[in-house]
Structures are given as C-alpha cells and as structure tokens.
Design a protein around this motif. Structure first.
Motif, PDB file in Angstrom:
ATOM      1  N   LEU A  24       5.407  -9.574   9.469  1.00 13.23           N
ATOM      2  CA  LEU A  24       4.823  -8.582   8.571  1.00 13.23           C
ATOM      3  C   LEU A  24       3.580  -9.087   8.173  1.00 13.23           C
ATOM      4  O   LEU A  24       2.766  -8.180   7.702  1.00 13.23           O
ATOM      5  N   GLY A  25       3.478 -10.413   7.792  1.00 10.96           N
ATOM      6  CA  GLY A  25       2.005 -10.784   7.550  1.00 10.96           C
ATOM      7  C   GLY A  25       0.904 -10.403   8.464  1.00 10.96           C
ATOM      8  O   GLY A  25      -0.073  -9.882   8.072  1.00 10.96           O
ATOM      9  N   ARG A  26       1.406 -10.553   9.638  1.00  9.04           N
ATOM     10  CA  ARG A  26       0.314 -10.057  10.853  1.00  9.04           C
ATOM     11  C   ARG A  26       0.072  -8.698  10.694  1.00  9.04           C
ATOM     12  O   ARG A  26      -1.128  -8.186  10.760  1.00  9.04           O
ATOM     13  N   SER A  27       1.047  -7.985  10.390  1.00  8.88           N
ATOM     14  CA  SER A  27       0.938  -6.566  10.214  1.00  8.88           C
ATOM     15  C   SER A  27       0.029  -6.089   9.079  1.00  8.88           C
ATOM     16  O   SER A  27      -0.562  -5.242   9.380  1.00  8.88           O
ATOM     17  N   LEU A  28       0.358  -6.638   8.121  1.00  7.28           N
ATOM     18  CA  LEU A  28      -0.456  -6.358   6.992  1.00  7.28           C
ATOM     19  C   LEU A  28      -2.081  -6.710   7.209  1.00  7.28           C
ATOM     20  O   LEU A  28      -2.934  -6.172   6.629  1.00  7.28           O
ATOM     21  N   MET A  29      -2.156  -7.819   7.747  1.00 11.54           N
ATOM     22  CA  MET A  29      -3.371  -8.305   7.875  1.00 11.54           C
ATOM     23  C   MET A  29      -4.101  -7.239   8.977  1.00 11.54           C
ATOM     24  O   MET A  29      -5.367  -6.950   8.852  1.00 11.54           O
ATOM     25  N   LYS A  30      -3.706  -6.725  10.017  1.00 14.38           N
ATOM     26  CA  LYS A  30      -4.253  -6.024  11.058  1.00 14.38           C
ATOM     27  C   LYS A  30      -4.241  -4.510  10.995  1.00 14.38           C
ATOM     28  O   LYS A  30      -4.814  -3.858  11.420  1.00 14.38           O
ATOM     29  N   ASN A  31      -2.993  -4.271  10.330  1.00 17.13           N
ATOM     30  CA  ASN A  31      -2.583  -2.785  10.401  1.00 17.13           C
ATOM     31  C   ASN A  31      -2.294  -2.411   8.887  1.00 17.13           C
ATOM     32  O   ASN A  31      -0.978  -1.964   8.728  1.00 17.13           O
ATOM     33  N   PRO A  32      -2.970  -2.741   7.744  1.00 12.44           N
ATOM     34  CA  PRO A  32      -2.262  -2.292   6.487  1.00 12.44           C
ATOM     35  C   PRO A  32      -2.117  -0.952   6.097  1.00 12.44           C
ATOM     36  O   PRO A  32      -2.766  -0.115   6.905  1.00 12.44           O
ATOM     37  N   PRO A  33      -1.268  -0.373   5.416  1.00 12.76           N
ATOM     38  CA  PRO A  33      -0.934   0.913   5.043  1.00 12.76           C
ATOM     39  C   PRO A  33      -2.291   1.376   4.588  1.00 12.76           C
ATOM     40  O   PRO A  33      -2.768   0.701   3.610  1.00 12.76           O
ATOM     41  N   GLY A  34      -2.893   2.480   5.114  1.00 16.13           N
ATOM     42  CA  GLY A  34      -4.021   2.930   4.601  1.00 16.13           C
ATOM     43  C   GLY A  34      -3.865   3.824   3.195  1.00 16.13           C
ATOM     44  O   GLY A  34      -4.778   3.330   2.367  1.00 16.13           O
ATOM     45  N   GLU A  35      -2.716   4.235   2.871  1.00 19.07           N
ATOM     46  CA  GLU A  35      -2.719   5.051   1.677  1.00 19.07           C
ATOM     47  C   GLU A  35      -1.846   4.312   0.848  1.00 19.07           C
ATOM     48  O   GLU A  35      -0.926   3.476   1.311  1.00 19.07           O
ATOM     49  N   ILE A  36      -2.273   4.258  -0.475  1.00 21.15           N
ATOM     50  CA  ILE A  36      -1.271   3.611  -1.714  1.00 21.15           C
ATOM     51  C   ILE A  36       0.075   4.383  -1.532  1.00 21.15           C
ATOM     52  O   ILE A  36      -0.129   5.581  -1.592  1.00 21.15           O
ATOM     53  N   ASN A  37       0.954   3.584  -1.367  1.00 17.93           N
ATOM     54  CA  ASN A  37       2.493   4.053  -1.426  1.00 17.93           C
ATOM     55  C   ASN A  37       3.353   3.305  -1.955  1.00 17.93           C
ATOM     56  O   ASN A  37       3.327   2.142  -2.095  1.00 17.93           O
ATOM     57  N   GLY A  38       4.714   3.769  -2.382  1.00 17.51           N
ATOM     58  CA  GLY A  38       5.477   2.692  -2.909  1.00 17.51           C
ATOM     59  C   GLY A  38       6.665   2.240  -1.854  1.00 17.51           C
ATOM     60  O   GLY A  38       7.749   1.874  -2.145  1.00 17.51           O
ATOM     61  N   GLY A  39       6.363   2.741  -0.486  1.00 16.67           N
ATOM     62  CA  GLY A  39       7.252   2.332   0.528  1.00 16.67           C
ATOM     63  C   GLY A  39       6.884   1.352   1.392  1.00 16.67           C
ATOM     64  O   GLY A  39       7.952   0.583   1.792  1.00 16.67           O
ATOM     65  N   TYR A  40       5.884   0.851   1.482  1.00 13.15           N
ATOM     66  CA  TYR A  40       5.494  -0.079   2.492  1.00 13.15           C
ATOM     67  C   TYR A  40       4.301  -0.885   2.284  1.00 13.15           C
ATOM     68  O   TYR A  40       3.301  -0.116   1.787  1.00 13.15           O
ATOM     69  N   GLY A  41       4.200  -2.130   2.094  1.00 17.90           N
ATOM     70  CA  GLY A  41       2.925  -2.896   1.903  1.00 17.90           C
ATOM     71  C   GLY A  41       3.298  -3.676   0.664  1.00 17.90           C
ATOM     72  O   GLY A  41       4.587  -3.654   0.133  1.00 17.90           O
ATOM     73  N   ARG A  43       3.211  -4.013  -3.067  1.00 16.83           N
ATOM     74  CA  ARG A  43       3.333  -2.937  -4.173  1.00 16.83           C
ATOM     75  C   ARG A  43       3.559  -3.559  -5.192  1.00 16.83           C
ATOM     76  O   ARG A  43       4.974  -3.858  -5.642  1.00 16.83           O
ATOM     77  N   THR A  44       2.518  -3.489  -6.059  1.00 17.44           N
ATOM     78  CA  THR A  44       2.652  -3.845  -7.353  1.00 17.44           C
ATOM     79  C   THR A  44       1.705  -2.970  -8.360  1.00 17.44           C
ATOM     80  O   THR A  44       0.961  -2.410  -7.763  1.00 17.44           O
ATOM     81  N   THR A  45       2.002  -3.016  -9.647  1.00 15.13           N
ATOM     82  CA  THR A  45       1.307  -2.079 -10.426  1.00 15.13           C
ATOM     83  C   THR A  45      -0.468  -2.447 -10.070  1.00 15.13           C
ATOM     84  O   THR A  45      -1.125  -1.547 -10.274  1.00 15.13           O
ATOM     85  N   ARG A  46      -0.549  -3.567 -10.455  1.00 16.44           N
ATOM     86  CA  ARG A  46      -1.817  -4.293 -10.164  1.00 16.44           C
ATOM     87  C   ARG A  46      -2.677  -3.903  -8.649  1.00 16.44           C
ATOM     88  O   ARG A  46      -3.808  -3.549  -8.552  1.00 16.44           O
ATOM     89  N   SER A  47      -1.923  -4.055  -7.546  1.00 11.75           N
ATOM     90  CA  SER A  47      -2.194  -3.717  -6.242  1.00 11.75           C
ATOM     91  C   SER A  47      -2.501  -2.189  -6.011  1.00 11.75           C
ATOM     92  O   SER A  47      -3.261  -1.853  -5.132  1.00 11.75           O
ATOM     93  N   MET A  48      -1.850  -1.554  -6.816  1.00  7.80           N
ATOM     94  CA  MET A  48      -1.737  -0.046  -6.576  1.00  7.80           C
ATOM     95  C   MET A  48      -2.844   0.737  -7.431  1.00  7.80           C
ATOM     96  O   MET A  48      -2.610   1.901  -7.744  1.00  7.80           O
ATOM     97  N   ARG A  49      -3.509   0.038  -8.055  1.00  7.08           N
ATOM     98  CA  ARG A  49      -4.517   0.549  -9.192  1.00  7.08           C
ATOM     99  C   ARG A  49      -5.456   1.613  -8.376  1.00  7.08           C
ATOM    100  O   ARG A  49      -5.770   2.676  -8.784  1.00  7.08           O
ATOM    101  N   ASN A  50      -6.031   1.211  -7.286  1.00  5.12           N
ATOM    102  CA  ASN A  50      -6.968   2.077  -6.583  1.00  5.12           C
ATOM    103  C   ASN A  50      -6.815   1.503  -5.066  1.00  5.12           C
ATOM    104  O   ASN A  50      -6.415   0.535  -4.818  1.00  5.12           O
ATOM    105  N   ARG A  51      -7.722   2.056  -4.359  1.00  5.79           N
ATOM    106  CA  ARG A  51      -7.750   1.843  -2.986  1.00  5.79           C
ATOM    107  C   ARG A  51      -8.382   0.438  -2.595  1.00  5.79           C
ATOM    108  O   ARG A  51      -8.133  -0.078  -1.808  1.00  5.79           O
TER     109      ARG A  51
END
Length: 128
Positions: A24-41, A43-51
């Motif tokens: 999962l770490g490699r996946s987040l580094m190489k293929n991070p979720p492009g859109e802010i979402n509540g399902g994958y990646g 996800r905290t309030t601070r991380s979801m503030r903006n792109r």
C-alpha cells in the motif's frame, strides 16, 4: 504435523501487516488517488483540505509505510523462522506479541504525517 500447519498459518498472518504496509505504501507513492475521497488513501481532515494537502499526504504516508514495511517484513520473517518447530502455544503467543509490535509503525503513520502536514501547510491548507 498439526504444529506445522499452525506455524504456516501464523507465518502468513505475521507477514500480512508489513506486507500490506509495503504494498500500500508503494501504491500511494506511485499511484496515489487523484481525487480527494473518503474511501481510499490517507484520509484525515488536514489531508483532505485541498488537492495540494491531499497529494502531499498520499506521497508522505506512502513513503513512510513503504520504508517501515520492508524492515518490518524482514524482522517478522526472521521472528517466525526462529519459532519453527515450537509448540502451538509458543508460536501463538509470540505471534500475538509480533502483531502488537507491528501495529506501532502501522499506526505511527498518522502522527508523523499529520506533523509533516502541519509543518508544510497552515490551518487553511495553504503552503507555508
């Protein structure tokens, strides 16, 4: 024979957490979720503030998990190899201790990434 199957099961379970951290770490580094979402990646309030905060958090947490997962995988494999041939009670108890120890880097990603986000961005998500 029964102890061998239990040991193999515990080996698979012992490699699950660090294996997931690495993959999962490699996946987040190489293929991070492009859109802010509540399902994958990450996800905290601070991380979801903006792109920008979202992209930073995905890369940072992915790198952390990848770097922590690889040595945890090696230590877990060695730990379980040292338990080969032991009775089921010993293997089970040692596996429980190992899982508790694996949870430290697994969960440490949260305060570490939040601290990095706070260092890089203000409370409104603007780059410092």
């Amino acid at each position: 024979m029964e102890n061998l199957f239990f040991w193999m099961f515990m080996l698979a379970m012992a490699l699950l957490i660090p294996g997931c951290m690495t993959v999962l770490g490699r996946s987040l580094m190489k293929n991070p979720p492009g859109e802010i979402n509540g399902g994958y990646g990450y996800r905290t309030t601070r991380s979801m503030r903006n792109r920008e905060t979202w992209a930073f958090a995905q890369a940072y947490s992915g790198r952390f998990w990848y770097r922590a997962g690889r040595p945890a995988l090696a230590v877990s494999l060695l730990w379980m190899l040292l338990l080969f041939g032991r009775d089921a009670g010993t293997v089970g108890n040692a596996g429980l201790i190992l899982t508790a120890l694996q949870m430290v880097p697994f969960l440490a990603v949260i305060p570490v990434t939040e601290r990095a986000l706070k260092r890089e961005f203000d409370d409104l998500g603007r780059k410092r």
